[in-house]
Design a protein around this motif. Structure first.
Motif, PDB file in Angstrom:
ATOM      1  N   GLY A 116     -44.619  -5.557  20.769  1.00 19.78           N
ATOM      2  CA  GLY A 116     -45.981  -5.131  21.091  1.00 19.78           C
ATOM      3  C   GLY A 116     -46.923  -6.320  21.193  1.00 19.78           C
ATOM      4  O   GLY A 116     -47.766  -6.392  22.115  1.00 19.78           O
ATOM      5  N   GLU A 117     -46.816  -7.258  20.240  1.00 22.47           N
ATOM      6  CA  GLU A 117     -47.656  -8.445  20.282  1.00 22.47           C
ATOM      7  C   GLU A 117     -47.363  -9.280  21.520  1.00 22.47           C
ATOM      8  O   GLU A 117     -48.275  -9.857  22.136  1.00 22.47           O
ATOM      9  CB  GLU A 117     -47.438  -9.272  19.023  1.00 22.47           C
ATOM     10  CG  GLU A 117     -47.952  -8.589  17.751  1.00 22.47           C
ATOM     11  CD  GLU A 117     -47.603  -9.365  16.501  1.00 22.47           C
ATOM     12  OE1 GLU A 117     -46.798 -10.314  16.606  1.00 22.47           O
ATOM     13  OE2 GLU A 117     -48.119  -9.014  15.415  1.00 22.47           O
ATOM     14  N   ASN A 119     -46.254  -8.194  24.393  1.00 27.60           N
ATOM     15  CA  ASN A 119     -46.854  -7.501  25.542  1.00 27.60           C
ATOM     16  C   ASN A 119     -48.366  -7.725  25.579  1.00 27.60           C
ATOM     17  O   ASN A 119     -48.957  -7.923  26.648  1.00 27.60           O
ATOM     18  CB  ASN A 119     -46.539  -6.015  25.475  1.00 27.60           C
ATOM     19  CG  ASN A 119     -45.071  -5.719  25.707  1.00 27.60           C
ATOM     20  OD1 ASN A 119     -44.389  -6.476  26.416  1.00 27.60           O
ATOM     21  ND2 ASN A 119     -44.567  -4.651  25.121  1.00 27.60           N
ATOM     22  N   GLN A 120     -49.005  -7.715  24.374  1.00 32.76           N
ATOM     23  CA  GLN A 120     -50.438  -7.972  24.311  1.00 32.76           C
ATOM     24  C   GLN A 120     -50.759  -9.397  24.756  1.00 32.76           C
ATOM     25  O   GLN A 120     -51.718  -9.630  25.511  1.00 32.76           O
ATOM     26  CB  GLN A 120     -50.944  -7.723  22.888  1.00 32.76           C
ATOM     27  CG  GLN A 120     -52.451  -7.885  22.727  1.00 32.76           C
ATOM     28  CD  GLN A 120     -52.918  -7.597  21.320  1.00 32.76           C
ATOM     29  OE1 GLN A 120     -52.123  -7.186  20.486  1.00 32.76           O
ATOM     30  NE2 GLN A 120     -54.211  -7.817  21.064  1.00 32.76           N
ATOM     31  N   LEU A 121     -49.951 -10.355  24.277  1.00 36.80           N
ATOM     32  CA  LEU A 121     -50.144 -11.749  24.670  1.00 36.80           C
ATOM     33  C   LEU A 121     -49.969 -11.930  26.169  1.00 36.80           C
ATOM     34  O   LEU A 121     -50.713 -12.680  26.815  1.00 36.80           O
ATOM     35  CB  LEU A 121     -49.162 -12.645  23.914  1.00 36.80           C
ATOM     36  CG  LEU A 121     -49.554 -13.027  22.488  1.00 36.80           C
ATOM     37  CD1 LEU A 121     -48.419 -13.777  21.817  1.00 36.80           C
ATOM     38  CD2 LEU A 121     -50.815 -13.897  22.504  1.00 36.80           C
ATOM     39  N   LYS A 122     -48.979 -11.247  26.692  1.00 38.85           N
ATOM     40  CA  LYS A 122     -48.762 -11.343  28.133  1.00 38.85           C
ATOM     41  C   LYS A 122     -49.989 -10.829  28.879  1.00 38.85           C
ATOM     42  O   LYS A 122     -50.408 -11.414  29.899  1.00 38.85           O
ATOM     43  CB  LYS A 122     -47.520 -10.548  28.532  1.00 38.85           C
ATOM     44  CG  LYS A 122     -46.217 -11.223  28.132  1.00 38.85           C
ATOM     45  CD  LYS A 122     -45.029 -10.392  28.585  1.00 38.85           C
ATOM     46  CE  LYS A 122     -43.718 -11.092  28.241  1.00 38.85           C
ATOM     47  NZ  LYS A 122     -42.532 -10.295  28.647  1.00 38.85           N
ATOM     48  N   GLY A 123     -50.575  -9.753  28.380  1.00 41.70           N
ATOM     49  CA  GLY A 123     -51.798  -9.239  29.014  1.00 41.70           C
ATOM     50  C   GLY A 123     -52.936 -10.231  28.899  1.00 41.70           C
ATOM     51  O   GLY A 123     -53.690 -10.462  29.884  1.00 41.70           O
ATOM     52  N   GLU A 124     -53.101 -10.816  27.681  1.00 42.00           N
ATOM     53  CA  GLU A 124     -54.165 -11.802  27.496  1.00 42.00           C
ATOM     54  C   GLU A 124     -53.934 -13.018  28.396  1.00 42.00           C
ATOM     55  O   GLU A 124     -54.885 -13.588  28.963  1.00 42.00           O
ATOM     56  CB  GLU A 124     -54.217 -12.230  26.039  1.00 42.00           C
ATOM     57  CG  GLU A 124     -54.683 -11.116  25.094  1.00 42.00           C
ATOM     58  CD  GLU A 124     -54.621 -11.528  23.638  1.00 42.00           C
ATOM     59  OE1 GLU A 124     -54.152 -12.659  23.377  1.00 42.00           O
ATOM     60  OE2 GLU A 124     -55.015 -10.732  22.765  1.00 42.00           O
ATOM     61  N   SER A 213     -51.499 -19.597  24.012  1.00 42.21           N
ATOM     62  CA  SER A 213     -50.915 -18.258  24.155  1.00 42.21           C
ATOM     63  C   SER A 213     -49.471 -18.349  24.630  1.00 42.21           C
ATOM     64  O   SER A 213     -48.584 -17.587  24.182  1.00 42.21           O
ATOM     65  CB  SER A 213     -51.749 -17.423  25.131  1.00 42.21           C
ATOM     66  OG  SER A 213     -53.042 -17.200  24.617  1.00 42.21           O
TER      67      SER A 213
END
Length: 480
Positions: A116-117, A119-124, A213
């Protein structure tokens, strides 16, 4: 008259001689019976000696079995210790498996969280990249604007002297307008420069954040891979632990089966020895009872011999007195002779010496059976309803009347005159007692299904002489 007297004396002498002869024959018959009873007694003593030897052998076997029992008990104690150890190992292994399962769940949760983290990092990162791209476009556009402005300044003669522009005003209003225009130009240039600088700084920050990131993403991806490998290792460990658990359970089952087998074997040996002891005790009791009956019959026969010898002596003395009183004028030359008979000594078997002890149908004969394991059957089975009267096959003395684990309610009768012993097994009831004299055809009990029996019937045996644990002879040879 004188001749008549001589005739009377002669007849008396002849009668006395004949009486003495008959008495002599009776004594011989009784002596034969005594000898026969003595042989029976010796045979019983021999059998009793064999049983005594077996008793001693059984005692030795019991002692050996007791030693084996102690060894077996030690083995059982050792197995119990192993069982305790194995059970502890089993519990520990189950705890390990539970711990591993918990660790697997925690690792799976960590993996899900890390994913999940990531995926969040990829979004950021995508947002940063888009923002960086937008900043770069803005910076590039400003740079183009600033380049054009510089190019315009160069084309107009260099630097613009804003003071000359202001001082060249024609009026105060023109002055205000010129001053305002100069301020706007200067403010616009300043704003453009500040925005350009801010965008460049933001661009650098975003680039640095992007790199951070990316690094965090790489670290989390590496952590994710490590967690996945750890998860696979734990799953493999779980499989191994479960295999070990199965082995421990199998070992535990084997140890428990071994313990149960040892216990069952121990109990079986105990039962066998107790059963053998009971069998020997029954044999010894039966032989002792028979020996007592034979000894009693021997004493009675010997008493009859003594009585007959005393009678013979009395008759002999009477004959001598009569001969003396007659002046030896008459003499008897007659000598009676008769063939002696053993009166029922059936060593080879006869016909009708015994009567059928009961009524019914013959359900099993003497000899090898084709059922029940094909063992040898030492008697004759006569089937009928429970309570059917059972009678003595011949006159005799009861040498046993009690319960046997194998025969059930059983009666033994020793027939002194026939030198036979008959056995009546599986009775429902017993109507005679030990040492009782019975006549041929006398009621001794009711047919039944006691002991090792399958259905109501009489098990009838015939033994030559006294009862023998080696087995009897075919009863058919003695029945009418």
């Amino acid at each position: 008259m004188k001749n008549f007297f001589y005739l009377i004396v002669s007849l008396m002498i002849a009668f006395a001689v004949l009486t003495v002869s008959v008495s002599a024959e009776s004594i011989n018959e009784l002596q034969d019976k005594v000898n026969e009873l003595e042989q029976d007694k010796q045979s019983i003593q021999s059998k009793s000696g064999e049983v005594s030897n077996k008793v001693e052998e059984t005692k030795e076997k019991i002692a050996e079995n007791q030693e084996k029992q102690e060894q077996t008990n030690s083995e059982i104690v050792e197995i119990d210790s192993k069982l305790t150890t194995t059970q502890s190992q089993l519990t520990a292994k189950e705890n390990e498996i539970a711990t591993t399962n918990n660790e697997i769940k925690e690792t799976e949760n960590e993996i899900n969280k890390t994913e999940g983290e990531i995926n969040q990092l990829k979004g950021e990162i995508e947002e940063l990249r888009a923002e960086i791209a937008a900043l770069q476009e803005k910076i590039e556009a400003r740079e183009d604007l600033l380049k054009n402005r510089l190019r315009s300044i160069q084309q107009n003669g260099g630097n613009v002297n804003y003071l000359e522009v202001i001082l060249g005003a024609q009026s105060f209003g023109d002055f205000i307008n010129r001053a305002t225009a100069v301020n706007k130009i200067m403010d616009s240039d300043k704003t453009i420069m500040e925005e350009q600088q801010a965008d460049k700084e933001k661009l650098e920050e975003n680039k640095q954040a992007l790199e951070e990131s990316k690094k965090e993403l790489e670290d989390k991806q590496a952590s994710l891979e490590t967690s996945k490998r750890d998860l696979e290792n734990k799953k493999a460990q779980l499989v191994s632990q479960k295999a070990e658990l199965d082995q421990i359970k199998a070992r535990l089952d084997k140890q428990m089966n071994q313990k149960q087998k040892l216990m069952a074997n121990l109990e079986h040996k105990e039962d066998e020895l107790h059963s053998h002891q009971m069998s020997l005790a029954e044999q010894q009791e039966t032989l002792n009872n028979q020996a007592a009956i034979v000894e009693k019959a021997k004493r009675e026969a010997q008493q009859q011999i003594n009585q007959k010898r005393q009678e013979q002596q009395r008759l002999q003395q009477q004959r001598q007195q009569q001969q003396s009183s007659s002046g030896n004028s008459a003499s008897g030359s007659s000598s009676g002779s008769s063939s002696s008979s053993s009166g029922g000594n059936l060593s080879a078997g006869g016909n009708g010496s015994l009567i059928w002890p009961t009524t019914g149908r013959q359900s099993s004969g003497f000899g090898y059976r084709s059922f029940n394991g094909g063992g040898f059957h030492y008697g004759l089975d006569i089937a009928n309803g429970v309570g059917t009267p059972v009678n003595a096959a011949a006159s005799g003395v009861v040498t046993r009347a009690n319960y046997s684990p194998s025969y059930g309610n059983v009666v033994y009768i020793y027939h002194v005159d026939l030198n036979l012993t008959t056995v009546y097994g599986h009775l429902n009831s017993i109507g005679v007692s030990l040492g009782q004299s019975v006549s041929q055809g006398e009621y001794i009990g009711g047919m039944g299904n006691t002991g090792q029996s399958f259905g109501s019937h009489l098990h009838f045996e015939v033994h030559q002489g006294s009862w023998s644990y080696h087995g009897g002879v075919n009863p058919i040879n003695y029945l009418p």
